[in-house]
Structures are given as C-alpha cells and as structure tokens.
Design a protein around this motif. Structure first.
Motif, PDB file in Angstrom:
ATOM      1  N   GLY A  73      51.550  53.718   1.360  1.00 59.26           N
ATOM      2  CA  GLY A  73      52.307  54.723   0.618  1.00 59.26           C
ATOM      3  C   GLY A  73      51.734  54.955  -0.765  1.00 59.26           C
ATOM      4  O   GLY A  73      50.644  54.475  -1.104  1.00 59.26           O
ATOM      5  N   SER A  75      53.018  55.574  -5.076  1.00 57.72           N
ATOM      6  CA  SER A  75      54.138  55.385  -6.003  1.00 57.72           C
ATOM      7  C   SER A  75      53.864  56.095  -7.317  1.00 57.72           C
ATOM      8  O   SER A  75      52.713  56.271  -7.724  1.00 57.72           O
ATOM      9  CB  SER A  75      54.384  53.894  -6.265  1.00 57.72           C
ATOM     10  OG  SER A  75      53.267  53.308  -6.910  1.00 57.72           O
ATOM     11  N   GLN A  94      51.339  54.305 -11.678  1.00 60.58           N
ATOM     12  CA  GLN A  94      51.131  55.009 -10.410  1.00 60.58           C
ATOM     13  C   GLN A  94      50.077  54.307  -9.570  1.00 60.58           C
ATOM     14  O   GLN A  94      49.256  53.549 -10.069  1.00 60.58           O
ATOM     15  CB  GLN A  94      50.693  56.448 -10.665  1.00 60.58           C
ATOM     16  CG  GLN A  94      49.384  56.568 -11.428  1.00 60.58           C
ATOM     17  CD  GLN A  94      48.951  58.000 -11.620  1.00 60.58           C
ATOM     18  OE1 GLN A  94      49.059  58.820 -10.724  1.00 60.58           O
ATOM     19  NE2 GLN A  94      48.456  58.309 -12.820  1.00 60.58           N
ATOM     20  N   SER A  95      50.159  54.539  -8.269  1.00 61.92           N
ATOM     21  CA  SER A  95      49.114  54.100  -7.347  1.00 61.92           C
ATOM     22  C   SER A  95      48.485  55.346  -6.733  1.00 61.92           C
ATOM     23  O   SER A  95      49.109  56.405  -6.671  1.00 61.92           O
ATOM     24  CB  SER A  95      49.700  53.213  -6.245  1.00 61.92           C
ATOM     25  OG  SER A  95      50.545  53.966  -5.390  1.00 61.92           O
ATOM     26  N   ASN A 113      55.921  55.685 -10.943  1.00 57.68           N
ATOM     27  CA  ASN A 113      57.024  55.064 -11.675  1.00 57.68           C
ATOM     28  C   ASN A 113      56.919  55.400 -13.158  1.00 57.68           C
ATOM     29  O   ASN A 113      55.841  55.686 -13.676  1.00 57.68           O
ATOM     30  CB  ASN A 113      57.001  53.543 -11.501  1.00 57.68           C
ATOM     31  CG  ASN A 113      57.085  53.139 -10.032  1.00 57.68           C
ATOM     32  OD1 ASN A 113      57.924  53.649  -9.301  1.00 57.68           O
ATOM     33  ND2 ASN A 113      56.199  52.233  -9.605  1.00 57.68           N
TER      34      ASN A 113
END
Length: 447
Positions: free
Chosen positions: A154, A156, A147-148, A158
């Motif tokens: 944006g 994310s 994750q960010s 994943n």
C-alpha cells in the motif's frame, strides 16, 4: 566510569558531551552532579542527572551555540488550525489516473495496468499554515508530511502539525524552551485543556539550516486529560487560527507583548486552569490571587468612594495615629489605607468591566457572582462564615472558580481584538457561558 579519579564539580557549564555507538552525538545539559564520584571495582563512577538531553549529528555546547529555531508538537494544534482542505481524495479518480500512471511508466520504464477502481489522494502542498511576528520571535504552524512511495503493501500519506518559533538573534536554549512552553499554555487556553509536548527539536546558529537536534527534557510538563471527557472540536476553540488569522495573530501578539508585566498572574491562572475539572479550596485561592498579582498600573486610581466615606476614613486615621503604637493600632491603620486602594473585589470588577457592562454577551448580575466568588475565596483564606456549604456544592464551587478564570481571560482577549462568540460547550468557557443563567439561579437559591 573512569579509571582515574575525577572532579565532577569542575565540569564546564554543567554539561557533558558524548557519543553513542551508532555515532549519534549526545549533549547532557544542566547536569546535577555529585561532588565526589563513587569508587567501583574497576574505577571511579558517578550518576549524572541532566535536565535536558540533546541528540543529533552534532553536539550542542551551551558555551558556544544558541538556538535559532525551536520546533515542538502539540496534540490539539490541528483543531486550532483546522486545515480541512489540505488533504483529500479525488471523487473522480478515473479522470486523472491515466496521466499519473503514464508519468510513473516513463520514470520506471515498466508498463502499469490501470483497473476499474483507482484511488487518487492528495496534499495541496501548502506546508505553512500561519506565520505571526511576535516579541518572542516569529511563530509559525506547519504541516510536516510523512509519506511512502507505495508498493504491494500500500501507500501512506501522514501529517503532523508542528509549531515553530524562530529567533533573530538566536537565544539561549533554556530561554527558547521557556518561550515555547508559554506559547503552549496559550494554546492550551485556546483549546480548553493543557497540552503535552510530544516532541522537541531545535536548530542552532552554528549548524546548517534545517538540520535539527532532538531535545528530551528529563522532567517534562505532563498533564493527564480527564477520563471520559469528550474531545474538543474545531468549533470549541476560542480562536480560529486558520480562517480568522488576523484575529488569532492580534490576540497572540498582545499576549506575548504583555507577558513580562503579567507573568505572575498568568502563572497563577495556569495553576488553576490546568487542573481541568478538579475543584478544591486551593484552586479558588489560586484563581482569585491571580488578580492580586496584576501590577497596580492596570488599576488606575482607586475604588469609587463617596465624599462622606473618604472624610470618615481621614477622621479615623487622625484619631488612631496619635495612639500608642501597638499591633492593633497598626492593623487598623493598615486596613484604613487598604480601603482607599483597590481590593480583590474591585480589581476583578475593574478587569471584567466590559463583561459586566454586557459588551460581550448577556451575563446578568455578573457583579453579584464576583462578590460571591470573592467571599468564597476569603472564607478559605481567612475563615469566618461560609455563604453555603462549598464542599457539598462542588458544582457551585466550580462555577465560582470559572468566574475568576473567565473574568481574566475573556477581557484580555477582547482588548486584543477578539470578537468570536463562545459557541461550543466543550471548552470550559463555552460550558460556563452555556450554563451561566442556570448556575446563577442555583447560586441565589443557596444564599
């Protein structure tokens, strides 16, 4: 390269330890080494071929370290363990956005504006999907999140599913990889196509828990999926590893517990199954021979012979034994002894008895189909007269190959507590079940 002459054949345990420029420790395992190094203009050098390369913050010394956990990633794990509700997006984000933003404002000390179209996405937080104790170690499937924290580009979230196998006590590296590969074959059977391991990692008994080393095989097992093949979905799996965990665990434990005795048969099965939609003479020989490699203990007694036939065999043996020893006499006596033991035909039917007795779906005249499959195999092994043109009727050849594979795997799963019916048509066994009646009819028309 080294300035002084060195002896590669004296390298301990066929391993070489080194370090990259960025500080990463490199361990070259099971190296193939030339006995004499080459001489260059600036010293002596040699090319080393490692079977395994281990990278990380520490070396892996095969003389000292053992593997406590092996992690590996397969492309179709998420279909066997279809955890659909683990991730999602809120349908009413306006109810939650104010509280979420308020928490972030307290953390950053900045005022954050909320607009009319907020988005709230989530992960439920259950990383462990299933855990199952087996004779090879504790098998587990986990979500591994990437994750960010967001920004103007944006945010994310994943996920990749990983398989883990934990050993108590820790074991040798090669054995850990071997066990994991065999479990990958099992997953491949459940999915319906062979799996390529996308990444390997290990934890050792010497390093801190959770500190993993990356393993790179020089000769990884790779499979090309059939071009144009429709990808299997969750409903095509032989086992549902999420919603029917007890059933999955029961079948897996049985598969592992019996593997030592059935290793040769499983290897022959995999030699056939991994070819996917490629069918030839070698494949039906491999698919049939898996039954010949099953130990005799799984086929108690002998074939059902009438008293008159047993008497005739005994009389024939008494007639041929006194004759002058010769190749022909020995062959005849050997064949008479074989009649009293299980043949390939009787082995397949004994193994698949529950299916023949229609205790798992309606496979009419399966015994007849098995006879045709055995005759096909015998033609390619011994020659003689073919029942039909196998090379031009590839659809029927595929049907006979699948009969051997189906008659091995399904009874194994049934004995382990499997009760799931074949619903999907993408899995080879689902396709076999769906087209069985039509192929049976076509087979009869060719005889």
């Amino acid at each position: 390269m080294h300035r002084e002459y060195f002896h590669l054949d004296k390298i301990s345990n066929r391993q070489t330890l080194g370090e990259l420029w960025d500080g990463t420790k490199v361990s070259l395992i099971d190296c193939n080494l030339p006995p004499i190094p080459d001489r260059g203009p600036k010293g002596f050098l040699a090319n080393i071929f490692p079977h395994l390369t281990v990278l990380g913050r520490s070396h892996f010394d095969v003389a000292k370290a053992k593997v406590a956990v092996v992690h590996w990633q397969l492309p179709d794990l998420h279909k066997v363990f279809y955890d659909f509700d683990a991730f999602g997006s809120s349908l009413e984000p306006k109810q939650f956005i104010s509280e979420i933003v308020a928490e972030m404002e307290r953390f950053t000390g900045r005022k954050i504006a909320v607009g009319n179209n907020p988005v709230v996405q989530y992960f439920t937080g259950n990383n462990s999907v299933i855990t199952c104790a087996t004779d090879w170690g504790e098998f587990e499937i986990r979500h591994v999140i990437g994750q960010s924290f967001g920004g103007p580009a944006g945010v994310s979230l994943n996920n990749k599913m990983w398989a883990n196998l934990r050993f108590d006590p820790p074991i040798l590296l090669n054995e850990a990889i071997l066990r994991a590969n065999r479990l990958s074959h099992f997953i491949g059977l459940v999915v319906g196509r062979p799996q390529n391991t996308e990444e390997w990692r290990i934890e050792t008994d010497e390093g801190p828990e959770g500190d993993s080393l990356k393993v790179i095989p020089s000769l990884p097992e790779r499979h090309e999926w059939d071009s144009g093949q429709i990808n299997p979905g969750p409903s095509d799996m032989l086992l549902d590893g999420l919603h029917r965990q007890e059933e999955f665990s029961s079948v897996l434990r049985h598969w592992v517990a019996t593997h030592a005795e059935l290793t040769m048969a499983r290897n022959r099965l995999w030699d056939s199954f991994k070819k996917q939609n490629y069918f030839d003479a070698d494949r039906i020989i491999a698919a049939a021979n898996l039954f010949d490699t099953i130990p005799d203990k799984f086929f108690p007694g002998g074939p059902e012979l009438g008293d008159d036939l047993r008497s005739a065999i005994q009389n024939a043996e008494e007639l041929f034994k006194p004759l002058t020893p010769s190749t022909e006499q020995e062959t005849i006596l050997r064949e008479l002894r074989r009649v009293k033991r299980h043949t390939l035909r009787t082995k397949v039917k004994h193994w698949a008895k529950d299916i023949i007795d229609q205790k798992y779906g309606a496979y009419q005249e399966l015994s007849f189909v098995i006879d045709r499959a055995v005759k096909c195999r015998n033609f390619f092994v011994h020659g003689g007269e073919a029942e039909f043109d196998y090379e031009s009727e590839l659809g029927l050849l595929a049907f006979l190959v699948r009969t051997f594979e189906f008659c091995y795997v399904v009874p194994e799963f049934l004995r382990a507590g499997w009760s799931t019916k074949l619903h999907g048509q993408i899995h080879p066994f689902g396709e076999y079940a769906f087209g069985y009646d039509q192929n049976l009819k076509k087979l009869k028309s060719r005889l």
